[in-house]
Design an enzyme around this catalytic site. Structure first.
Site, PDB file in Angstrom:
ATOM      1  CD  GLU A  70       1.785  -3.706   3.405  1.00  6.59           C
ATOM      2  OE1 GLU A  70       2.724  -4.045   4.296  1.00  6.59           O
ATOM      3  OE2 GLU A  70       1.578  -3.477   2.521  1.00  6.59           O
ATOM      4  NE  ARG A 305       0.978   3.699  -8.175  1.00  2.00           N
ATOM      5  CZ  ARG A 305       0.815   2.881  -7.014  1.00  2.00           C
ATOM      6  NH1 ARG A 305       0.819   1.905  -7.101  1.00  2.00           N
ATOM      7  NH2 ARG A 305       1.043   3.299  -5.340  1.00  2.00           N
ATOM      8  CE  LYS A 315       0.369   2.454   2.096  1.00  2.00           C
ATOM      9  NZ  LYS A 315       0.077   1.432   2.229  1.00  2.00           N
TER      10      LYS A 315
HETATM   11  P1  ATP Z   1       2.209   2.941  -2.015  1.00  2.00           P
HETATM   12  O1  ATP Z   1       3.197   2.707  -2.720  1.00  2.00           O
HETATM   13  O2  ATP Z   1       1.629   4.456  -1.816  1.00  2.00           O
HETATM   14  O3  ATP Z   1       2.721   2.380  -0.682  1.00  2.00           O
HETATM   15  P2  ATP Z   1       0.524   0.900  -2.013  1.00  2.00           P
HETATM   16  O4  ATP Z   1      -0.186   0.585  -3.235  1.00  2.00           O
HETATM   17  O5  ATP Z   1       1.391  -0.166  -1.126  1.00  2.00           O
HETATM   18  O6  ATP Z   1       0.898   2.396  -1.891  1.00  2.00           O
HETATM   19  P3  ATP Z   1      -1.411  -0.368  -0.437  1.00  2.00           P
HETATM   20  O7  ATP Z   1      -1.929  -0.444   0.917  1.00  2.00           O
HETATM   21  O8  ATP Z   1      -1.254  -1.846  -0.197  1.00  2.00           O
HETATM   22  O9  ATP Z   1      -0.810   0.927  -0.754  1.00  2.00           O
HETATM   23  O10 ATP Z   1      -2.848  -0.292  -1.589  1.00  2.00           O
HETATM   24  C1  ATP Z   1      -4.347  -0.679  -1.476  1.00  2.00           C
HETATM   25  C2  ATP Z   1      -4.776  -0.711  -2.713  1.00  2.00           C
HETATM   26  O11 ATP Z   1      -3.907   0.815  -3.069  1.00  2.00           O
HETATM   27  C3  ATP Z   1      -4.093  -1.272  -3.391  1.00  2.00           C
HETATM   28  O12 ATP Z   1      -5.216  -1.706  -4.495  1.00  2.00           O
HETATM   29  C4  ATP Z   1      -3.655  -0.590  -4.659  1.00  2.00           C
HETATM   30  O13 ATP Z   1      -3.222  -0.750  -5.968  1.00  2.00           O
HETATM   31  C5  ATP Z   1      -4.050   0.615  -4.557  1.00  2.00           C
HETATM   32  N1  ATP Z   1      -3.390   1.762  -4.637  1.00  2.00           N
HETATM   33  C6  ATP Z   1      -1.972   2.807  -4.606  1.00  2.00           C
HETATM   34  N2  ATP Z   1      -2.172   3.702  -4.803  1.00  2.00           N
HETATM   35  C7  ATP Z   1      -2.569   3.442  -5.496  1.00  2.00           C
HETATM   36  C8  ATP Z   1      -2.351   4.834  -6.257  1.00  2.00           C
HETATM   37  N3  ATP Z   1      -1.181   5.948  -6.798  1.00  2.00           N
HETATM   38  N4  ATP Z   1      -3.153   4.902  -7.507  1.00  2.00           N
HETATM   39  C9  ATP Z   1      -4.438   3.903  -7.811  1.00  2.00           C
HETATM   40  N5  ATP Z   1      -4.522   3.134  -7.109  1.00  2.00           N
HETATM   41  C10 ATP Z   1      -3.286   2.539  -6.118  1.00  2.00           C
HETATM   42 MG    MG Z   2       1.076  -2.167  -1.284  1.00  2.00          MG
END
Ligand code: ATP
Ligand code: MG
Length: 604
Positions: A70, A305, A315
């Site tokens: 995102e 994760r 984030k």
């Molecule tokens: P955050 O929780 O930090 O805002 P997010 O999951 O909302 O992260 P996205 O931009 O939606 O951020 O994530 C893009 C991809 O990265 C998704 O497929 C998510 O599952 C993966 N991802 C995010 N954080 C992790 C993590 N700590 N370990 C592995 N994969 C991750």
């Molecule tokens: Mg997300």
């Protein structure tokens, strides 16, 4: 002598950096083996609906994966895991990985983030261009299809417009022990709901007045199946579609559709989406039954994760660190963002090795920073040039200098290999003069047991120079040591026949005062004092390490004059440093400490 780098020991520490298990490989290999006799995926070359793909050829890609960020913030180390996993599996199994911006939420997304994400995926070494085709996609281009899919569900009696207030909806959803209650709007008929949904689209109702929900089962033990919301009214200008829409799809509705339109075969996500998988399959199954999507459909797989000790990776929390000024920005070298890690000096190779080493499992892992640092050392040990640098300088005066060399103005040339095992990197040249900078800790007036460096009466070697004998020190009125005094032992220069005539146990790193380059050195420590800063709901700001950055002025040997930004070097005995990509100038050098020569994380 404790400060030469013991590569063998480091190697042993990096046991952890061996490739870890990856259960997704097993799944993909099984799927590829079972493909024979099954319907094959057609792919029209661009994303699209059933008719679009059915008219296309068989997909030349054996699998399709995607990294779907995102664009609402900067990528962090957790995202690196997802990037390397998705692009790596595609590479290893003859597939293609898409970079898809999940830009369906109009409020929070900005071009700045889109650009930064593309830059970091490339920096990590991955390419969404394959076979001359770009696989860079924007979910907002699918709004038209999503709307059509929503109308289809309503027509099939599988979705309805709910006009309950958000409070009523929440109350009627029930909880783990109580089934939900059907909305009074649920069964008002297809015509009614279709009209209402079109009114939503046409801006006839205020934001939040109603939502489109799937009609599944308000008593399902899986709360995600209790008629999840699919569309909401939100008057917001979208960076791609402008004001074309005032209704926007919910993530849970949009994401499976994005995967299906792009013909993703393996949709890999983190564990928290496990409970969403039944809805993922429900939605795509019904849209395929309705002829909107082409089979075979994508499958969702969840993995644990990646969390890094001593940092936070949400984030929202990272933004708070930036907005409240706890760090200097998203690219502050203490941040676990990829821009921060790049600026700190971590290499893409080391990040990829770390991801590989941690494997892929069904549980969320806490990774110690030392694993990442071990990967960095393995990478830089074999390629970073060496240099001498003095971080905590005190002057060393060679009191018999003129007697040995004939004059105080004489400069005695010295040299050392740029890298002990890479002769092709050539020699570094520097010179001896009557005054040098050495580390303050290399002199003790009264030596402690086992101390082999400078103290009155003891001999030690100036690295790549002469053996010297310490004769004492000078002090100021406060009793502080202002200079160390020593004499040169004649005919003991490194590389000459006399070099081994006198045996010493200590080696001193030094820089000639006449040619030292003064540099700003940024010495980083962990950002938090606790390994899991936000554990148990603790306010992570309470455990910020107040001394995570120490700035000193040090002296560098002249081989570093003109070092380009982002150059990585090993300062002998101190560790790996990088010329700061933002602030470093050749006339005003700034180096960041990446990590020490061996693991210090446990020993604080
Ligand atoms: P955050 O929780 O930090 O805002 P997010 O999951 O909302 O992260 P996205 O931009 O939606 O951020 O994530 C893009 C991809 O990265 C998704 O497929 C998510 O599952 C993966 N991802 C995010 N954080 C992790 C993590 N700590 N370990 C592995 N994969 C991750
Ligand atoms: Mg997300």
């Amino acid at each position: 002598m404790s400060h030469t780098h013991d590569a063998a020991k480091d190697e042993a520490k990096n046991e952890a950096a061996k490739p870890g298990n990856n259960f997704l490989r097993t799944i993909i290999e099984r799927d590829l083996a079972q493909q024979e006799g099954q319907p094959q995926r057609h792919f029209a070359g661009t994303p699209g609906d059933a008719a679009h793909h059915a008219a296309g050829p068989l997909d030349p890609a054996k699998i399709r994966t995607r990294f779907p960020p995102e664009p609402n913030g900067y990528l962090h180390i957790g995202h690196a895991k997802s990037i390397c996993l998705n692009f790596g599996l595609a590479r290893d199994y003859g597939g293609i990985c898409h970079l898809r911006f999940d830009d369906t939420n109009p409020e929070k997304e900005e071009q700045e983030y889109v650009d930064a994400i593309k830059e970091m995926v490339s920096w990590l070494g991955w390419d969404w261009n394959q076979g001359g085709t770009s696989h860079l996609f924007y979910a907002s281009n699918y709004f038209g299809f999503m709307y059509r899919a929503a109308e289809h569900l309503i027509s099939a009696g599988l979705a309805y417009v709910d006009e309950q207030t958000p409070e009523e909806m929440r109350a009627n959803r029930g909880d783990f022990s109580t089934p939900g209650v059907n909305s009074p709007f649920r069964d008002l008929g297809v015509e009614h709901h279709l009209n209402r949904f079109r009114e939503m689209r046409d801006g006839k109702h205020p934001d939040g007045a109603m939502v489109l929900r799937a009609k599944i089962d308000m008593a399902s033990p899986n709360i995600n199946l209790r008629d999840p919301a699919l569309y909401r009214i939100r008057r917001a200008t979208h960076h791609n579609t402008g004001d074309q829409w005032c209704i926007y799809p919910m993530y849970t509705f949009a994401h499976p559709i994005e995967d299906a339109l792009e013909r993703i075969s393996h949709s890999i996500c983190t564990l928290e989406f496990e409970d969403q998988r039944p809805f993922y399959d429900w939605l795509l199954g019904h849209l395929a039954d309705g002829g909107l999507l082409e089979r075979p459909l994508p499958h969702q797989y969840e993995f644990g994760r990646l969390n890094l000790s001593y940092v936070v990776t949400s984030k929202r929390k990272l933004r708070q660190l930036v907005d409240e000024g706890h760090v200097a920005g998203w690219d502050d070298p203490r941040m676990p963002t990829l821009v921060g890690m790049r600026r700190r000096g971590y290499t893409p190779e080391s990040v990829r090795a770390m991801v590989e080493a941690t494997g892929v499992t069904k549980s969320n892992a806490w990774l110690d920073y030392s694993v990442l640092d071990g990967c960095l050392r393995s990478d830089l040990e074999g390629k970073a040039a060496r240099a001498m640098a003095v971080l905590d300088p005190v002057q060393l005066k060679l009191t018999n200098y003129a007697d040995i060399f004939g004059s105080m103005e004489h400069r005695e040339p010295c040299s050392a290999p740029a890298h002990p095992h890479l002769p092709e990197l050539g020699q570094r040249s520097f010179s001896l003069g009557p005054a040098l900078w050495i580390e303050r800790e290399d002199f003790m007036e009264v030596p402690s047991k086992g101390y082999h460096r400078l103290y009155p009466g003891n001999k030690a070697r100036l690295k790549a120079g002469y053996i010297i004998e310490c004769t004492g020190c000078e002090k100021n009125e406060a009793g502080e040591i202002t200079a160390v005094l020593a004499t040169i032992v004649p005919d003991t220069k490194s590389g000459t026949p006399g070099a081994d005539a006198v045996k010493v146990k200590g080696v001193i790193t030094w820089v000639g005062a006449h040619e030292a380059i003064a540099a700003e050195l940024r010495l980083y420590d962990r950002l938090f004092t606790e390994a899991q800063p936000d554990a148990g709901g603790r306010d992570f700001l309470e455990v910020i390490n107040p001394s995570s950055l120490k700035v000193v002025t040090g002296y560098l040997e002249p081989s570093l004059a003109g070092a380009a930004a982002d150059v990585k070097v090993q300062f002998e005995r101190h560790g790996y440093f990088v010329a700061d990509r933002v602030d470093h100038r050749s006339d005003k050098p700034v180096f960041n400490k990446i990590t020490g020569l061996r693991d210090n994380w446990g020993a604080k």
